[in-house]
Write a protein that holds these residues in place. Structure first.
Motif, PDB file in Angstrom:
ATOM      1  N   LEU A   1       0.827  -1.200   0.000  1.00 56.32           N
ATOM      2  CA  LEU A   1       0.000   0.000   0.000  1.00 56.32           C
ATOM      3  C   LEU A   1       0.862   1.252   0.000  1.00 56.32           C
ATOM      4  O   LEU A   1       0.592   2.218  -0.728  1.00 56.32           O
ATOM      5  CB  LEU A   1      -0.940  -0.006   1.210  1.00 56.32           C
ATOM      6  CG  LEU A   1      -1.881   1.197   1.335  1.00 56.32           C
ATOM      7  CD1 LEU A   1      -2.742   1.357   0.093  1.00 56.32           C
ATOM      8  CD2 LEU A   1      -2.765   1.052   2.587  1.00 56.32           C
ATOM      9  N   ILE A   2       1.922   1.265   0.791  1.00 57.94           N
ATOM     10  CA  ILE A   2       2.823   2.421   0.845  1.00 57.94           C
ATOM     11  C   ILE A   2       3.487   2.639  -0.521  1.00 57.94           C
ATOM     12  O   ILE A   2       3.584   3.769  -1.006  1.00 57.94           O
ATOM     13  CB  ILE A   2       3.876   2.235   1.954  1.00 57.94           C
ATOM     14  CG1 ILE A   2       3.203   2.324   3.335  1.00 57.94           C
ATOM     15  CG2 ILE A   2       4.991   3.270   1.837  1.00 57.94           C
ATOM     16  CD1 ILE A   2       4.098   1.925   4.487  1.00 57.94           C
ATOM     17  N   VAL A   3       3.929   1.548  -1.169  1.00 55.41           N
ATOM     18  CA  VAL A   3       4.570   1.667  -2.493  1.00 55.41           C
ATOM     19  C   VAL A   3       3.579   2.209  -3.515  1.00 55.41           C
ATOM     20  O   VAL A   3       3.894   3.095  -4.320  1.00 55.41           O
ATOM     21  CB  VAL A   3       5.139   0.309  -2.943  1.00 55.41           C
ATOM     22  CG1 VAL A   3       5.642   0.390  -4.383  1.00 55.41           C
ATOM     23  CG2 VAL A   3       6.259  -0.136  -2.013  1.00 55.41           C
ATOM     24  N   ALA A   4       2.351   1.682  -3.496  1.00 60.40           N
ATOM     25  CA  ALA A   4       1.332   2.159  -4.432  1.00 60.40           C
ATOM     26  C   ALA A   4       1.027   3.635  -4.211  1.00 60.40           C
ATOM     27  O   ALA A   4       0.794   4.387  -5.165  1.00 60.40           O
ATOM     28  CB  ALA A   4       0.060   1.325  -4.282  1.00 60.40           C
ATOM     29  N   ARG A   5       1.051   4.064  -2.956  1.00 61.06           N
ATOM     30  CA  ARG A   5       0.796   5.466  -2.643  1.00 61.06           C
ATOM     31  C   ARG A   5       1.904   6.370  -3.178  1.00 61.06           C
ATOM     32  O   ARG A   5       1.656   7.526  -3.535  1.00 61.06           O
ATOM     33  CB  ARG A   5       0.650   5.648  -1.143  1.00 61.06           C
ATOM     34  CG  ARG A   5      -0.618   5.050  -0.582  1.00 61.06           C
ATOM     35  CD  ARG A   5      -1.812   5.949  -0.829  1.00 61.06           C
ATOM     36  NE  ARG A   5      -1.856   7.046   0.123  1.00 61.06           N
ATOM     37  CZ  ARG A   5      -2.688   8.073   0.057  1.00 61.06           C
ATOM     38  NH1 ARG A   5      -3.537   8.160  -0.950  1.00 61.06           N
ATOM     39  NH2 ARG A   5      -2.668   9.019   0.970  1.00 61.06           N
ATOM     40  N   VAL A   6       3.122   5.842  -3.264  1.00 56.46           N
ATOM     41  CA  VAL A   6       4.215   6.621  -3.861  1.00 56.46           C
ATOM     42  C   VAL A   6       3.882   6.936  -5.318  1.00 56.46           C
ATOM     43  O   VAL A   6       4.043   8.072  -5.772  1.00 56.46           O
ATOM     44  CB  VAL A   6       5.551   5.853  -3.753  1.00 56.46           C
ATOM     45  CG1 VAL A   6       6.618   6.523  -4.608  1.00 56.46           C
ATOM     46  CG2 VAL A   6       6.008   5.783  -2.298  1.00 56.46           C
ATOM     47  N   PHE A   7       3.400   5.932  -6.050  1.00 59.61           N
ATOM     48  CA  PHE A   7       3.059   6.163  -7.452  1.00 59.61           C
ATOM     49  C   PHE A   7       1.852   7.093  -7.583  1.00 59.61           C
ATOM     50  O   PHE A   7       1.776   7.905  -8.503  1.00 59.61           O
ATOM     51  CB  PHE A   7       2.802   4.826  -8.155  1.00 59.61           C
ATOM     52  CG  PHE A   7       4.069   4.096  -8.506  1.00 59.61           C
ATOM     53  CD1 PHE A   7       4.695   4.332  -9.721  1.00 59.61           C
ATOM     54  CD2 PHE A   7       4.642   3.193  -7.619  1.00 59.61           C
ATOM     55  CE1 PHE A   7       5.874   3.674 -10.046  1.00 59.61           C
ATOM     56  CE2 PHE A   7       5.818   2.527  -7.935  1.00 59.61           C
ATOM     57  CZ  PHE A   7       6.441   2.771  -9.154  1.00 59.61           C
ATOM     58  N   GLN A   8       0.919   6.976  -6.652  1.00 55.38           N
ATOM     59  CA  GLN A   8      -0.192   7.926  -6.640  1.00 55.38           C
ATOM     60  C   GLN A   8       0.326   9.355  -6.492  1.00 55.38           C
ATOM     61  O   GLN A   8      -0.126  10.279  -7.178  1.00 55.38           O
ATOM     62  CB  GLN A   8      -1.134   7.622  -5.475  1.00 55.38           C
ATOM     63  CG  GLN A   8      -2.386   6.875  -5.835  1.00 55.38           C
ATOM     64  CD  GLN A   8      -3.404   6.976  -4.720  1.00 55.38           C
ATOM     65  OE1 GLN A   8      -3.084   6.891  -3.533  1.00 55.38           O
ATOM     66  NE2 GLN A   8      -4.657   7.128  -5.096  1.00 55.38           N
ATOM     67  N   GLY A   9       1.257   9.532  -5.568  1.00 53.98           N
ATOM     68  CA  GLY A   9       1.827  10.860  -5.345  1.00 53.98           C
ATOM     69  C   GLY A   9       2.537  11.397  -6.574  1.00 53.98           C
ATOM     70  O   GLY A   9       2.442  12.591  -6.893  1.00 53.98           O
ATOM     71  N   LEU A  10       3.254  10.533  -7.300  1.00 55.53           N
ATOM     72  CA  LEU A  10       3.933  10.964  -8.521  1.00 55.53           C
ATOM     73  C   LEU A  10       2.920  11.437  -9.566  1.00 55.53           C
ATOM     74  O   LEU A  10       3.124  12.460 -10.242  1.00 55.53           O
ATOM     75  CB  LEU A  10       4.775   9.812  -9.085  1.00 55.53           C
ATOM     76  CG  LEU A  10       6.012   9.418  -8.271  1.00 55.53           C
ATOM     77  CD1 LEU A  10       6.633   8.150  -8.845  1.00 55.53           C
ATOM     78  CD2 LEU A  10       7.029  10.547  -8.244  1.00 55.53           C
TER      79      LEU A  10
END
Length: 497
Positions: free
Chosen positions: A111-120
């Protein structure tokens, strides 16, 4: 002559399409801002669903905000070079697909990794909205356009928790991410059809600047957020110090870079741009830092469901929606010092008031009063500050100015998320030295606390709210020094004859 006619025709086309284009863009903008705050109400549910502690769940927010903030300095320039429409659409695609990934994440790490891509993805979208406003609206209409942008930003921070509560209590916490998929698809179609293609400008990219700013921000945020977990060991302070040193090196490099720096320091020669960035930093800090302790209090001490906790924000949202168009009309007519200053001071008072009433047995109506007042303050902040930041910037620096302004707001959110996490953990450790079974507060799975622990938990959350109150008061002090825009000065001069 033919070229002139084409240029004029293109300019007229842009003017006609400005408002539909802006409405198309703010749908996506609203979605990504809601996503920045919607997780706050879902913290207990995500902890239970993914078997995570509170500090890990805080990284679900912080990773998104960090990945959102750092690239903003370059994505604004990228929009100038490639075209704001195309960068916005690419970012929207990345954000929407990452939202799908977030919903299917089976572990806190994924979930944290996916949120990084969301932020990008979000970092590619946000600067383009302000760029379109600056480059397509005539100066006399930019205030109303920026007021709409500001109103969307303010309302999104309020609506996020409400939407989150309804989704978590309904289909489940995963749907706070799944909901972005249909919204993102609609936003993509509208932007593709309604946003005009704008003239591009060639830019070089400051890779060293990106590395210095990214490294510095990550070191500072990680150090602040993890400090309590590691008992503020020497290496934590060294990490924070290294982050500060990297940020200083970043500023020095921006001054020395004779090619094209990531942040043109010349932007800060405009007094209102500099002050508005300082003010929006405190606003970003406040919005994230007040929601986390309040939502944990509502669900853990009072036993409210996510929807019930989020509905406490409903009067706040209603007031913000009612006042947004009124403030929009005032922005071009009155000194931003009075509008933004009033809003920030009201926010500070509201947060102190909320801190005073955050007790286990406080009647609900007493909780609603300061939250409603907070809605009044928020309605007066985003629009006036956003207009003050960008009104005097030349068109060729619109992307850079938008990138810096939005990066500053997101840096405030990142710092607010990290600082409130550290403060909450510290105050919980002080007020609740051990949970039943000897677990520390940060390791416990939050549900409704037994009565003997509720007072200490409420006190810890109450004390935590004083941090965003103090920071937003600093924002009020900053706005005192804003100067009147040129058209108001000219108007007063004309009226004196």
């Amino acid at each position: 002559m033919a070229q002139e006619t084409t240029t004029l025709s293109s300019s007229a086309q842009q003017t006609r399409s400005s408002w539909p284009a802006l409405w198309a863009l703010v749908i996506g903008f609203f979605m990504i801002l809601v996503d920045a705050t919607i997780v706050a109400v879902g913290v207990p549910a995500i902890m239970r669903g993914l078997d995570a502690d509170v500090n890990s769940v805080i990284w679900v927010t912080s990773s998104y905000l960090l990945a959102y903030a750092v690239p903003l300095l370059i994505t604004g320039r990228l929009g100038d070079r490639v075209g704001p429409k195309w960068i916005y659409l690419i970012g929207l695609t990345v954000f929407t697909l990452s939202s799908l990934w977030c919903g299917f994440a089976g572990t806190i790490t994924l979930l944290i990794v996916a949120r990084v891509f969301q932020g990008l993805g979000a970092s590619m979208m946000t600067p383009q909205t302000m760029t379109v406003i600056t480059r397509t609206f005539p100066p006399e209409q930019r205030g109303r356009a920026m007021a709409l942008w500001g109103a969307v930003a303010g309302i999104a921070g309020i609506v996020g928790p409400i939407a989150g509560g309804l989704l978590i209590d309904g289909p489940g916490w995963e749907w706070i991410f799944f909901i972005n998929v249909p919204v993102g698809a609609v936003a993509f179609v509208l932007a593709l059809r309604l946003v005009p293609r704008l003239e591009t400008h060639s830019h070089r990219f400051d890779i060293l600047g990106v590395l210095l700013s990214a490294g510095g921000m990550f070191a500072i945020v990680f150090g602040i957020q993890q400090g309590e977990s590691y008992n503020w060991d020497t290496w934590i302070w060294g990490l924070i110090g290294s982050g500060v040193a990297l940020m200083i090196a970043f500023v020095v490099w921006q001054r020395l870079n004779r090619s094209e720096p990531l942040v043109p320091l010349a932007l800060f020669r405009d007094r209102n741009f500099s002050l508005s960035n300082g003010a929006i930093l405190t606003v970003g800090f406040m919005i994230l830092a007040m929601q986390l302790p309040f939502m944990l209090y509502a669900q853990t001490v009072r036993g409210f469901t996510p929807t019930q906790a989020a509905l406490l924000m409903l009067p706040n949202a209603i007031v913000g929606i009612i006042l947004a168009p009124i403030v929009g009309r005032l922005v071009d007519r009155y000194h931003p010092r009075y509008l933004a200053g009033f809003g920030l001071l009201v926010d500070a008072v509201a947060l102190v008031w909320a801190s005073l009433v955050l007790r286990p047995d406080t009647p609900v109506w007493q909780l609603l009063l300061p939250l409603t007042l907070l809605g009044v303050g928020t309605a007066f902040t985003f629009g006036p500050i956003g207009v003050s930041a960008n009104r005097n910037l030349p068109l060729h620096q619109a992307g850079a100015g938008s990138g810096v302004f939005n990066a500053t707001r997101q840096v405030g959110s990142v710092l607010g998320s990290a600082a409130i996490a550290a403060l909450m953990e510290s105050r919980l450790a002080a007020e609740l030295p051990a949970m039943p079974g000897g677990a520390s507060p940060s390791e416990s799975e939050f549900g409704t606390l037994p009565p003997q622990l509720q007072d200490g938990f409420a006190t810890a959350m109450s004390q935590s709210l004083l941090l965003p109150a103090a920071v937003i008061f600093l924002g009020f002090i900053v706005t005192i020094f804003l100067v009147a825009p040129k058209h108001l000065v000219a108007g007063r001069a004309g009226g004196s004859h």
